[in-house]
Write an enzyme that holds these catalytic residues in place. Structure first.
Site, PDB file in Angstrom:
ATOM      1  N   LYS A  19      -6.995  11.644  -9.275  1.00  0.00           N
ATOM      2  CA  LYS A  19      -6.522  11.629  -7.888  1.00  0.00           C
ATOM      3  C   LYS A  19      -5.015  11.860  -7.824  1.00  0.00           C
ATOM      4  O   LYS A  19      -4.533  12.656  -7.011  1.00  0.00           O
ATOM      5  CB  LYS A  19      -6.908  10.284  -7.249  1.00  0.00           C
ATOM      6  CG  LYS A  19      -6.426  10.097  -5.824  1.00  0.00           C
ATOM      7  CD  LYS A  19      -7.232   9.072  -5.085  1.00  0.00           C
ATOM      8  CE  LYS A  19      -6.877   7.639  -5.308  1.00  0.00           C
ATOM      9  NZ  LYS A  19      -5.558   7.210  -4.830  1.00  0.00           N
ATOM     10  N   SER A  20      -4.268  11.184  -8.682  1.00  0.00           N
ATOM     11  CA  SER A  20      -2.803  11.312  -8.643  1.00  0.00           C
ATOM     12  C   SER A  20      -2.374  12.754  -8.920  1.00  0.00           C
ATOM     13  O   SER A  20      -1.489  13.300  -8.247  1.00  0.00           O
ATOM     14  CB  SER A  20      -2.173  10.402  -9.703  1.00  0.00           C
ATOM     15  OG  SER A  20      -2.482   9.068  -9.438  1.00  0.00           O
ATOM     16  N   GLY A  91      -2.132   6.162   0.346  1.00  0.00           N
ATOM     17  CA  GLY A  91      -0.760   5.717   0.108  1.00  0.00           C
ATOM     18  C   GLY A  91       0.038   6.786  -0.621  1.00  0.00           C
ATOM     19  O   GLY A  91       1.225   6.983  -0.349  1.00  0.00           O
ATOM     20  N   ARG A 119       0.373  -1.053   4.947  1.00  0.00           N
ATOM     21  CA  ARG A 119       0.972  -0.987   3.610  1.00  0.00           C
ATOM     22  C   ARG A 119       2.499  -0.808   3.699  1.00  0.00           C
ATOM     23  O   ARG A 119       2.999  -0.112   4.577  1.00  0.00           O
ATOM     24  CB  ARG A 119       0.299   0.136   2.800  1.00  0.00           C
ATOM     25  CG  ARG A 119      -1.160  -0.248   2.559  1.00  0.00           C
ATOM     26  CD  ARG A 119      -1.897   0.747   1.736  1.00  0.00           C
ATOM     27  NE  ARG A 119      -1.399   0.805   0.366  1.00  0.00           N
ATOM     28  CZ  ARG A 119      -1.869   1.680  -0.525  1.00  0.00           C
ATOM     29  NH1 ARG A 119      -2.799   2.556  -0.176  1.00  0.00           N
ATOM     30  NH2 ARG A 119      -1.405   1.672  -1.743  1.00  0.00           N
ATOM     31  N   SER A 164       6.681   1.480  -9.618  1.00  0.00           N
ATOM     32  CA  SER A 164       5.770   2.179  -8.708  1.00  0.00           C
ATOM     33  C   SER A 164       5.989   3.676  -8.823  1.00  0.00           C
ATOM     34  O   SER A 164       7.092   4.179  -8.566  1.00  0.00           O
ATOM     35  CB  SER A 164       6.028   1.735  -7.263  1.00  0.00           C
ATOM     36  OG  SER A 164       5.531   2.710  -6.366  1.00  0.00           O
ATOM     37  N   ASP A 312      -4.718   0.117 -11.152  1.00  0.00           N
ATOM     38  CA  ASP A 312      -5.888   0.424 -10.302  1.00  0.00           C
ATOM     39  C   ASP A 312      -7.204   0.039 -10.968  1.00  0.00           C
ATOM     40  O   ASP A 312      -8.258   0.061 -10.323  1.00  0.00           O
ATOM     41  CB  ASP A 312      -5.904   1.920  -9.945  1.00  0.00           C
ATOM     42  CG  ASP A 312      -4.704   2.301  -9.096  1.00  0.00           C
ATOM     43  OD1 ASP A 312      -4.091   1.392  -8.483  1.00  0.00           O
ATOM     44  OD2 ASP A 312      -4.371   3.494  -9.050  1.00  0.00           O
ATOM     45  N   LYS A 339      -2.271  -3.053  -1.994  1.00  0.00           N
ATOM     46  CA  LYS A 339      -3.075  -1.837  -2.157  1.00  0.00           C
ATOM     47  C   LYS A 339      -3.956  -1.667  -0.906  1.00  0.00           C
ATOM     48  O   LYS A 339      -3.664  -2.247   0.129  1.00  0.00           O
ATOM     49  CB  LYS A 339      -3.901  -1.936  -3.444  1.00  0.00           C
ATOM     50  CG  LYS A 339      -3.052  -2.087  -4.699  1.00  0.00           C
ATOM     51  CD  LYS A 339      -2.200  -0.859  -4.965  1.00  0.00           C
ATOM     52  CE  LYS A 339      -1.402  -0.994  -6.248  1.00  0.00           C
ATOM     53  NZ  LYS A 339      -0.480   0.123  -6.452  1.00  0.00           N
ATOM     54  N   ARG A 343      -6.066  -6.918  -3.314  1.00  0.00           N
ATOM     55  CA  ARG A 343      -7.096  -6.868  -4.371  1.00  0.00           C
ATOM     56  C   ARG A 343      -7.196  -8.161  -5.171  1.00  0.00           C
ATOM     57  O   ARG A 343      -8.191  -8.353  -5.868  1.00  0.00           O
ATOM     58  CB  ARG A 343      -6.861  -5.647  -5.285  1.00  0.00           C
ATOM     59  CG  ARG A 343      -7.187  -4.342  -4.578  1.00  0.00           C
ATOM     60  CD  ARG A 343      -6.971  -3.102  -5.454  1.00  0.00           C
ATOM     61  NE  ARG A 343      -7.352  -1.907  -4.705  1.00  0.00           N
ATOM     62  CZ  ARG A 343      -6.978  -0.664  -5.025  1.00  0.00           C
ATOM     63  NH1 ARG A 343      -6.210  -0.453  -6.085  1.00  0.00           N
ATOM     64  NH2 ARG A 343      -7.380   0.364  -4.291  1.00  0.00           N
ATOM     65  N   ARG A 385     -12.029   0.911  -4.609  1.00  0.00           N
ATOM     66  CA  ARG A 385     -12.062   0.317  -5.956  1.00  0.00           C
ATOM     67  C   ARG A 385     -12.847  -1.001  -5.946  1.00  0.00           C
ATOM     68  O   ARG A 385     -13.481  -1.357  -6.940  1.00  0.00           O
ATOM     69  CB  ARG A 385     -10.646   0.116  -6.508  1.00  0.00           C
ATOM     70  CG  ARG A 385      -9.819   1.398  -6.467  1.00  0.00           C
ATOM     71  CD  ARG A 385      -9.067   1.710  -7.719  1.00  0.00           C
ATOM     72  NE  ARG A 385      -8.375   2.992  -7.555  1.00  0.00           N
ATOM     73  CZ  ARG A 385      -8.863   4.176  -7.895  1.00  0.00           C
ATOM     74  NH1 ARG A 385     -10.064   4.271  -8.435  1.00  0.00           N
ATOM     75  NH2 ARG A 385      -8.180   5.278  -7.696  1.00  0.00           N
TER      76      ARG A 385
HETATM   77  O1  SPQ Z   1      -2.868   6.430  -2.914  1.00  0.00           O
HETATM   78  P1  SPQ Z   1      -3.164   4.984  -2.857  1.00  0.00           P
HETATM   79  O2  SPQ Z   1      -3.889   4.643  -1.598  1.00  0.00           O
HETATM   80  O3  SPQ Z   1      -1.937   4.128  -3.027  1.00  0.00           O
HETATM   81  O4  SPQ Z   1      -4.169   4.677  -4.076  1.00  0.00           O
HETATM   82  C1  SPQ Z   1      -4.138   3.784  -5.207  1.00  0.00           C
HETATM   83  C2  SPQ Z   1      -5.631   3.665  -5.669  1.00  0.00           C
HETATM   84  O5  SPQ Z   1      -6.132   2.587  -6.034  1.00  0.00           O
HETATM   85  O6  SPQ Z   1      -6.282   4.711  -5.706  1.00  0.00           O
HETATM   86  C3  SPQ Z   1      -3.538   2.413  -4.924  1.00  0.00           C
HETATM   87  F1  SPQ Z   1      -4.141   1.719  -4.092  1.00  0.00           F
HETATM   88  O7  SPQ Z   1      -3.478   4.388  -6.334  1.00  0.00           O
HETATM   89  C4  SPQ Z   1      -2.055   4.526  -6.495  1.00  0.00           C
HETATM   90  C5  SPQ Z   1      -1.569   3.624  -7.622  1.00  0.00           C
HETATM   91  O8  SPQ Z   1      -1.877   2.285  -7.411  1.00  0.00           O
HETATM   92  C6  SPQ Z   1      -1.793   5.968  -6.837  1.00  0.00           C
HETATM   93  C7  SPQ Z   1      -0.438   6.198  -7.404  1.00  0.00           C
HETATM   94  C8  SPQ Z   1       0.082   7.581  -7.509  1.00  0.00           C
HETATM   95  O9  SPQ Z   1      -0.702   8.539  -7.496  1.00  0.00           O
HETATM   96  O10 SPQ Z   1       1.313   7.720  -7.642  1.00  0.00           O
HETATM   97  C9  SPQ Z   1       0.342   5.172  -7.911  1.00  0.00           C
HETATM   98  C10 SPQ Z   1      -0.062   3.753  -7.842  1.00  0.00           C
HETATM   99  O11 SPQ Z   1       0.613   3.134  -6.764  1.00  0.00           O
HETATM  100  P2  SPQ Z   1       2.096   2.512  -6.920  1.00  0.00           P
HETATM  101  O12 SPQ Z   1       2.330   1.815  -5.616  1.00  0.00           O
HETATM  102  O13 SPQ Z   1       2.011   1.558  -8.072  1.00  0.00           O
HETATM  103  O14 SPQ Z   1       3.033   3.583  -7.149  1.00  0.00           O
END
Ligand code: SPQ
Length: 425
Positions: A19-20, A91, A119, A164, A312, A339, A343, A385
């Site tokens: 996804k990322s 997010g 969020r 993050s 995650d 999140k 969670r 999740r």
């Molecule tokens: O995109 P979103 O909603 O934040 O999705 C999540 C997930 O569980 O799929 C978090 F809820 O993934 C984030 C992850 O936790 C995806 C991400 C990224 O692609 O950069 C980074 C992480 O978040 P963070 O806040 O730690 O940077």
């Protein structure tokens, strides 16, 4: 959806694309010169939101299913959207895109669903404002809807208070347009897909320890992207393989970037029967076939720098810990509270309803494994999740379990129930 105990799982599964990386391919492809072809793109609702937002800003994106072609408009080619940019539940779209929007020559409104509107966005508003961005929360609650008036930005050094990838990436994307260098130092290294992909698209980026530094870009160049399988989606099959009797599951072509592979290290710490066979990989992202068989597990302590590498996967790991002998302590994971749902609370309350011995702490949870789980009504809080973690738990519990909002798996893994049912014996 109602689920009940299974006899075992056997076979192979290929999980959808990461996804990322899928999100970042849309953003970088849009800003690049030329056509970017993306193979293995995740057709989940979150990544479709990224496609929708960049399409609204004038980027032609052909979605042919597993393959997506982005006709890039160059670094300065985005156009103002006449509509609100709707990020849905994502997010990643909200935060990374805000870094880009902060530097455009137009104003944008960014909004999403009820979860997104809760969020925290101050974490990106603060560093982007330091760069000269004009970004405000419409309801003055530091959440979306966000109004972003594009400005000329200046490079900064940012010491991020949180590990993050979304904060780091928002600042690095803004840094592409800034005057002078931009760097971000994190307390622990979070996923580094932005840094790896910046390099692939021709950006001058350097990473040293916990700091990433980007130079302003003149142009980005289109690149073929092959997206590896998402380790966050593989996690449910890894847990299912380990906790279900008579099971062996191989998950093919999973991304095992060291900033994402914490779950593999936890499986090893807990004594799971796991084999990781490296495959070729692409775009700087290592991949592997992962095989997990029914295991005798023991509890362990999970905390510190490993947390961002498995953040995650913690809901799935909490299920695993219920089937381990002894205590598992998950700490330093307060980020779980912000999140798609809280969670920590949602895992603890739902696992308690299934009879687990579990307690919430300020920064995680403590699970004393070995108690037989029983069916219950599980509220997923529309968090993908949570729904997938409890599907795996339900298939190892006495009696029926009902998951409310089970369809939210569409966010990251639309065919999850089909894929797991195919492996049932
Ligand atoms: O995109 P979103 O909603 O934040 O999705 C999540 C997930 O569980 O799929 C978090 F809820 O993934 C984030 C992850 O936790 C995806 C991400 C990224 O692609 O950069 C980074 C992480 O978040 P963070 O806040 O730690 O940077």
């Amino acid at each position: 959806m109602k689920l009940t105990r299974v006899k075992g799982f056997k076979g192979e599964v290929t999980v959808p694309g990461d996804k990322s990386i899928s999100h970042r391919s849309i953003m970088l492809g849009s800003l690049a010169k030329g056509d970017t072809e993306v193979y293995g793109f995740l057709q989940g609702a979150d990544c479709l939101s990224s496609i929708d937002c960049f399409s609204k800003m004038g980027v032609e994106i052909e979605n042919k299913g597993d393959m997506v072609i982005i006709h890039g408009r160059g670094l300065h080619g985005l156009k103002a959207s006449s509509d609100t940019l709707d990020v849905g539940n994502s997010g990643t779209t909200t935060r990374l895109m805000s870094g880009i929007l902060a530097a455009q020559q137009f104003t944008s409104r960014v909004n999403g669903d009820a979860s997104i509107q809760k969020r925290p966005m101050k974490r990106i508003m603060t560093p982007l404002s330091m760069m000269g961005a004009d970004i405000t929360s419409e309801l003055s609650n530091d959440c979306a809807p966000l109004i972003i008036n594009g400005k000329q930005l200046k490079g900064i050094h940012y010491d991020s208070p949180v590990a993050s990838a979304q904060v780091k990436s928002a600042v690095l994307f803004a840094g592409l347009y800034a005057e002078g260098e931009t760097s971000v130092t994190e307390p622990a290294v979070s996923r580094n897909h932005t840094e790896l992909m910046f390099e692939e698209f021709g950006v001058d980026i350097k990473c040293q320890g916990k700091t990433a530094t980007v130079k302003p870009a003149k142009e980005l160049y289109a690149k073929k992207v092959v997206v590896p399988g998402d380790i966050s989606s593989a996690a449910y099959f890894m847990v299912a393989g380990a906790i279900t009797p008579n099971s062996q599951i191989t998950i093919k072509n999973v991304g095992i970037n060291p900033t994402r592979d914490g779950i593999v290290r936890v499986f090893e710490m807990m004594g799971a029967d796991i084999q990781v066979e490296k495959t070729s990989g692409d775009i700087g992202e290592p991949t592997a076939d992962i095989t997990v068989s029914t295991s005798n597990l023991k509890g362990c302590v999970i905390g510190g720098d490993i947390i961002p590498t498995l953040i995650d996967e913690i809901p799935a790991i909490a299920i695993l810990a219920c089937f381990a002998e002894g205590e598992t302590v998950i700490k330093d994971a307060q980020e779980l509270k912000v999140k798609e749902s809280n969670r920590i609370d949602v895992m603890v309350n739902n696992l308690k309803a299934m009879g687990a011995d579990i307690e919430a702490t300020d920064d995680g949870m403590i699970i004393r494994g070995g108690k037989q789980l029983h069916g219950a009504v599980i509220d997923s809080k529309l968090d993908h999740r949570i729904a997938m973690s409890f599907a795996v738990a339900a298939m190892n519990a006495d009696g029926d379990t009902e998951i409310i909002g089970s369809e939210c798996v569409d966010i990251s893994y639309p065919k999850f129930y089909d894929d797991i049912n195919k492996l049932k014996m």
